[in-house]
Write a protein that holds these residues in place. Structure first.
Motif, mmCIF file in Angstrom:
data_model
loop_
_atom_site.group_PDB
_atom_site.id
_atom_site.type_symbol
_atom_site.label_atom_id
_atom_site.label_comp_id
_atom_site.label_asym_id
_atom_site.label_seq_id
_atom_site.Cartn_x
_atom_site.Cartn_y
_atom_site.Cartn_z
ATOM 1 N N ARG A 62 22.119 68.897 24.865
ATOM 2 C CA ARG A 62 23.144 69.426 23.955
ATOM 3 C C ARG A 62 22.546 69.766 22.603
ATOM 4 N NH1 ARG A 62 26.687 64.153 25.538
ATOM 5 N NH2 ARG A 62 27.606 64.963 27.459
ATOM 6 N N LYS A 63 23.092 70.798 21.966
ATOM 7 C CA LYS A 63 22.660 71.077 20.590
ATOM 8 C C LYS A 63 23.458 70.239 19.586
ATOM 9 C CE LYS A 63 25.400 75.258 19.588
ATOM 10 N NZ LYS A 63 25.294 76.678 19.205
ATOM 11 N N ASN A 64 24.652 69.804 19.986
ATOM 12 C CA ASN A 64 25.445 68.874 19.168
ATOM 13 C C ASN A 64 26.560 68.312 20.035
ATOM 14 O OD1 ASN A 64 27.707 70.785 19.114
ATOM 15 N ND2 ASN A 64 26.600 71.882 17.512
ATOM 16 N N GLU A 65 27.208 67.277 19.513
ATOM 17 C CA GLU A 65 28.374 66.731 20.209
ATOM 18 C C GLU A 65 29.278 66.024 19.211
ATOM 19 O OE1 GLU A 65 27.707 62.763 22.405
ATOM 20 O OE2 GLU A 65 25.736 63.725 22.499
ATOM 21 N N ASN A 73 28.136 71.230 22.211
ATOM 22 C CA ASN A 73 27.604 72.594 22.050
ATOM 23 C C ASN A 73 28.552 73.515 21.285
ATOM 24 O OD1 ASN A 73 25.252 71.918 23.568
ATOM 25 N ND2 ASN A 73 26.442 72.139 25.447
ATOM 26 N N ASN A 103 26.930 67.179 11.857
ATOM 27 C CA ASN A 103 26.636 67.643 13.217
ATOM 28 C C ASN A 103 26.095 69.068 13.258
ATOM 29 O OD1 ASN A 103 27.557 65.581 15.411
ATOM 30 N ND2 ASN A 103 29.127 65.463 13.821
ATOM 31 N N ARG A 104 25.826 69.621 12.083
ATOM 32 C CA ARG A 104 25.249 70.972 11.964
ATOM 33 C C ARG A 104 26.100 72.020 12.681
ATOM 34 N NH1 ARG A 104 20.839 67.519 12.119
ATOM 35 N NH2 ARG A 104 19.357 67.783 10.393
ATOM 36 N N ILE A 105 27.388 71.925 12.460
ATOM 37 C CA ILE A 105 28.337 72.894 13.001
ATOM 38 C C ILE A 105 28.887 73.699 11.834
ATOM 39 C CG2 ILE A 105 30.544 73.175 14.216
ATOM 40 C CD1 ILE A 105 29.969 70.452 15.563
#
Length: 293
Positions: A62-65, A73, A103-105
């Motif tokens: 995953r790139k994030n969660e 993602n 979360n870098r979103i």
């Protein structure tokens, strides 16, 4: 083996879309053993037992969660906050923004129900919107009732996985109903006694809107900074991170350290008072958090 994306999780089943076809899958027992929980948004490898049922064999990196709501993602978080009913809350918005930044979103702030505001309320909302824009955030003022701002929202959704998040009763489901009228998502009025809406969304599901996917998520009114450490927090406030580069001490937490550029920026009104107050409050909360073992 076919690959696809989980678009819905419900009652132990995972619904995987691959080449336009939806397959209902269960997770292999090895996931429980390895403490892996497949999430909506996961890219997976699966084995189809027949045309409609199968098993998930592998969850890709995953790139994030996110934990609340449980989704992976994510490209963008559309933070939906109402101007009124319930009243606009910078405290709650900043909590969401911290989690999203950590979360870098990419966040998009969407302030709804502007059709319900009087002149004074609208002026306050516009002032807040301008301040968040000054920090660098995209902010949209919308109304599901009059469809104001919906055209401006649509381009932000294209070719992205977006999560709609925000307090219960702010109009997330109503916005989705405007974006995709055929959904007819159930909405409830605000409880006048509690000042919040009922939890009308029961599970996380990715919904196709144009060429994008949107997750409608259960509303919630509080967030805990479970994984964020004290030294992480300054970087979750873009304006504090920027001004902090000029602090005398590299590890400055912007509380009592000498020659702190952030405190100077607050005094000179470069950083809004309420943003700094929230930073201080959140930092204290993180420091007082009980250790996990």
């Amino acid at each position: 083996m076919p690959e696809g994306k989980i678009v819905k999780a419900l009652s132990g089943f995972y619904y995987v879309i691959s080449n336009g076809e939806l397959t209902q899958c269960r997770g292999r027992g090895i996931f429980r053993k390895n403490k892996i929980t497949p999430l909506v948004g996961d890219e997976v490898v699966f084995q189809a037992e027949n045309e409609r049922e199968g098993y998930i064999l592998e969850v890709k990196d995953r790139k994030n969660e996110l934990v609340r709501p449980p989704i992976a993602n994510v490209d963008q978080a559309i933070l939906v906050f109402s101007a009124v009913e319930p009243d606009f809350s910078t405290t709650l918005l900043d909590r969401f923004l911290v989690l999203v930044e950590f979360n870098r979103i990419s966040p998009l702030i969407c302030i709804t129900k502007i059709d319900l505001t009087d002149e004074k309320q609208m002026k306050a909302v516009v002032e807040y919107a301008d301040q968040y824009k000054e920090i660098g955030y995209d902010v949209l003022l919308t109304s599901s009732e009059t469809e104001t701002g919906i055209e401006a929202l649509s381009p932000h959704i294209e070719n992205k996985i977006s999560v709609f998040a925000g307090q219960s009763g702010v109009g997330k489901s109503s916005l989705l109903n405007v974006l995709r009228p055929d959904l007819d998502i159930k909405t409830d009025h605000i409880s006048s006694h509690l000042g919040r809406g009922k939890h009308t969304t029961r599970h996380v599901e990715l919904i196709t809107v144009g060429n994008g996917l949107i997750a409608d998520t259960p509303g919630f009114s509080s967030l805990e900074f479970t994984d964020i450490e004290a030294e992480d927090l300054p970087f979750c406030f873009p304006e504090i991170a920027k001004e902090g580069e000029n602090c005398k001490f590299r590890a400055c937490l912007h509380i009592s350290e000498p020659k702190c550029a952030v405190k100077a920026a607050v005094e000179s009104k470069v950083i809004p008072d309420y943003r700094y107050k929230h930073y201080v409050d959140f930092l204290q909360e993180i420091k007082e958090r009980k250790p996990r073992y």
